[in-house]
Design an enzyme around this catalytic site. Sequence first.
Site, PDB file in Angstrom:
ATOM      1  N   GLU A   1       0.869  -1.166   0.000  1.00  0.00           N
ATOM      2  CA  GLU A   1       0.000   0.000   0.000  1.00  0.00           C
ATOM      3  C   GLU A   1       0.913   1.226   0.000  1.00  0.00           C
ATOM      4  OE1 GLU A   1      -2.671   0.384   3.355  1.00  0.00           O
ATOM      5  OE2 GLU A   1      -3.413   2.286   2.578  1.00  0.00           O
TER       6      GLU A   1
ATOM      7  N   LYS B   1       4.897   1.023   9.989  1.00  0.00           N
ATOM      8  CA  LYS B   1       4.948   2.271   9.232  1.00  0.00           C
ATOM      9  C   LYS B   1       4.400   3.431  10.050  1.00  0.00           C
ATOM     10  CE  LYS B   1       3.621   0.230   5.019  1.00  0.00           C
ATOM     11  NZ  LYS B   1       2.577   0.189   4.010  1.00  0.00           N
TER      12      LYS B   1
ATOM     13  N   ARG C   1       5.300 -12.613   9.795  1.00  0.00           N
ATOM     14  CA  ARG C   1       6.002 -11.389   9.410  1.00  0.00           C
ATOM     15  C   ARG C   1       7.340 -11.324  10.131  1.00  0.00           C
ATOM     16  NH1 ARG C   1       2.458  -7.473   9.404  1.00  0.00           N
ATOM     17  NH2 ARG C   1       3.750  -5.679   9.820  1.00  0.00           N
TER      18      ARG C   1
HETATM   19  P1  ATP Z   1       3.113  -2.019   8.249  1.00  0.00           P
HETATM   20  O1  ATP Z   1       2.434  -3.087   9.061  1.00  0.00           O
HETATM   21  O2  ATP Z   1       4.539  -1.800   8.576  1.00  0.00           O
HETATM   22  O3  ATP Z   1       2.342  -0.756   8.172  1.00  0.00           O
HETATM   23  P2  ATP Z   1       1.893  -3.073   5.970  1.00  0.00           P
HETATM   24  O4  ATP Z   1       1.619  -4.506   6.213  1.00  0.00           O
HETATM   25  O5  ATP Z   1       0.784  -2.146   6.148  1.00  0.00           O
HETATM   26  O6  ATP Z   1       3.161  -2.627   6.780  1.00  0.00           O
HETATM   27  P3  ATP Z   1       1.748  -3.242   3.178  1.00  0.00           P
HETATM   28  O7  ATP Z   1       2.073  -2.178   2.218  1.00  0.00           O
HETATM   29  O8  ATP Z   1       0.333  -3.613   3.368  1.00  0.00           O
HETATM   30  O9  ATP Z   1       2.420  -2.837   4.529  1.00  0.00           O
HETATM   31  O10 ATP Z   1       2.598  -4.535   2.901  1.00  0.00           O
HETATM   32  C1  ATP Z   1       2.927  -5.030   1.640  1.00  0.00           C
HETATM   33  C2  ATP Z   1       3.295  -6.475   1.784  1.00  0.00           C
HETATM   34  O11 ATP Z   1       4.419  -6.617   2.648  1.00  0.00           O
HETATM   35  C3  ATP Z   1       2.166  -7.279   2.380  1.00  0.00           C
HETATM   36  O12 ATP Z   1       2.036  -8.477   1.676  1.00  0.00           O
HETATM   37  C4  ATP Z   1       2.594  -7.503   3.791  1.00  0.00           C
HETATM   38  O13 ATP Z   1       2.067  -8.674   4.297  1.00  0.00           O
HETATM   39  C5  ATP Z   1       4.113  -7.547   3.669  1.00  0.00           C
HETATM   40  N1  ATP Z   1       4.753  -7.149   4.912  1.00  0.00           N
HETATM   41  C6  ATP Z   1       4.561  -6.007   5.605  1.00  0.00           C
HETATM   42  N2  ATP Z   1       5.278  -6.007   6.736  1.00  0.00           N
HETATM   43  C7  ATP Z   1       5.960  -7.174   6.763  1.00  0.00           C
HETATM   44  C8  ATP Z   1       6.879  -7.782   7.688  1.00  0.00           C
HETATM   45  N3  ATP Z   1       7.250  -7.175   8.820  1.00  0.00           N
HETATM   46  N4  ATP Z   1       7.371  -9.000   7.378  1.00  0.00           N
HETATM   47  C9  ATP Z   1       7.015  -9.615   6.242  1.00  0.00           C
HETATM   48  N5  ATP Z   1       6.161  -9.110   5.345  1.00  0.00           N
HETATM   49  C10 ATP Z   1       5.633  -7.904   5.590  1.00  0.00           C
END
Ligand code: ATP
Length: 568
Positions: free
Chosen positions: A39, A275, A265
């Site tokens: 996102e 984030k 994760r």
């Molecule tokens: P955050 O939780 O840090 O705000 P997010 O999950 O909202 O991150 P996205 O842009 O939705 O960020 O994530 C894009 C992809 O990266 C998704 O498939 C998500 O599952 C993966 N992802 C995000 N954070 C992690 C992590 N700590 N470890 C592994 N994969 C991750």
Amino acid sequence: MNSKETERAEPVNFIQAIIDKDRESNRYGGRVHLRFPPEPNGYLHIGHAKSICLNFGLAAKNNGLCNLRFDDTNPAKEEIEYIESIIRDVHWLGFDWEDRLYYASDYFERMYQDALTLVKEGKAYVCDLSAEEIREYRGTFTKPGKESPYRNRSIEENLTLFQQMREGKFEDGSRVLRAKIDMNSPNLNMRDPVIYRILREAHPRTGDDWCIYPMYDYAHPLEDYYEGITHSVCTLEFEDHRPLYEWVLDNIHAIEPPQQIEFARLNLSKTIMSKRKLRFLIENGYVSEWDDPRLPTISGLRRRGYTPEAIRNFCDRIGVAKTNSIVDVRFLEHCIREDLNKRAMRAMAVLNPLKLIIDNYPEDLIEEMDSENNPEDPAAGIRKVPFSKELYIEREDFNEEPPPKYYRLAPGREVRLKNAYIVKCTDFVRDEKTGEIREIHCIYDPDTRSGRPGAQRKVKSTLHWVSARFAHKAEVRLYDYLLLDSIEEEETEEEGDRDFVRLLNPKSLEILKDSLIEPGLKNMAAGEKIQFMRKGYFCVDPDSTPDNPVFNRIVSLKDSWEKIQKKN
Ligand code: ATP
Ligand code: MG
């Protein structure tokens, strides 16, 4: 994760096992198609790197494809700056999506058409309850949900209302479209989830074309399906959403729908990953920007001096698991040391200088000392480093009253100056006002020049140095962990969680303005890496100029990860 798991050459990957099975049974006609769906509401971090390496890696390994897709369904938080940074970061990590760069927003019309299908088949309805009422009606884990009074509207009425929602006839938040599933489901996600909301917010790509936006749980399976994704890999917090993912695809009559597979994760010790928290630190001045070298963002790691190779290697070696855990940040540091040990040139820099004068060294003599560029790589060759009567050594390498086991310079002691001579400390001078030691005096033994006969004489310590006459001034930035301790990061956090602020390390950045580097280093380009002997690996910061070279310390040389492993 314990050290043994990180040592395993090829971690057992349960996702690969699923792919193997699907290929054997010719599911999806043998196709393997993945995606990385960020996102664009912030910069990518090392957790995303894990997901990127996993998705692009699985695609490559299975002769498949991997798309880059922006999941841009929430215009309130998304910006073009983030889109650009994500593209740059995924490329920099070494991955390529060829012509498969997609945006969820490109599918808004098709998603709307699919929602119309749901409405026409009695699978979705327009609900006039407020957000708060919907929450109340939803119930809890222990309390069943209550049906909305609007749940049994006729298909015709729903069709008209949903179309009017799209046409902008209603106020923001006044109505939503909900999937008609089951208010008694033990899974809260299945209790008639909202799938469309009214929101008048300009979208970075579709502008004001839309005033209704699909919710993530409805949009995501459709995005995957439209792109022909076979394996939709996501993190564990979506496990409970999987039945909804399947419900959506089932009810739009998807043929060969993609399957959602969850993995744990990445969490890193002493590191902030969310984030939201990262944004908080930036907006409140705790760090400078998204690329602050203390942050675990890809851009921060790059600026700090991490290489894509080290990050990919780290991501491969930590493996893929089905339960959450915290990876020791020292393992990440181990991976960059391992990489730079092979590749980085060695040089000398004195971070906290203390003058050393060799009283018996000729006033005007300058000797060029042969120095190996990289003992790990004979092809790297040697360079000449000028040596003269007045030098600087590290302040901590002299001790007036040496404690036990301190083998460096002290009154009456001998040490070797790297690639040069053995010197003996004969005296030192104090600053009268401050009491601080201002300079030390030595005599050298001309028969001990490195590489010459006689150089074999052993002393207990070898110090790095620079020539006072030829050294250049440099700024050195030393970093420590942002957090004093590790925190548990919840996947679904409260917006206002500021508990971590009290764990912030007040000494996470130390700036040294009077460091001295070997001549020849002042023109290094931003991003270039080097090992300063005994001091660590460093990377030239983009702030650097020939007049004021700036070096970021990536890591020190002491590999505590190796120590931990030896103990186990
Ligand atoms: P955050 O939780 O840090 O705000 P997010 O999950 O909202 O991150 P996205 O842009 O939705 O960020 O994530 C894009 C992809 O990266 C998704 O498939 C998500 O599952 C993966 N992802 C995000 N954070 C992690 C992590 N700590 N470890 C592994 N994969 C991750
Ligand atoms: Mg997320």
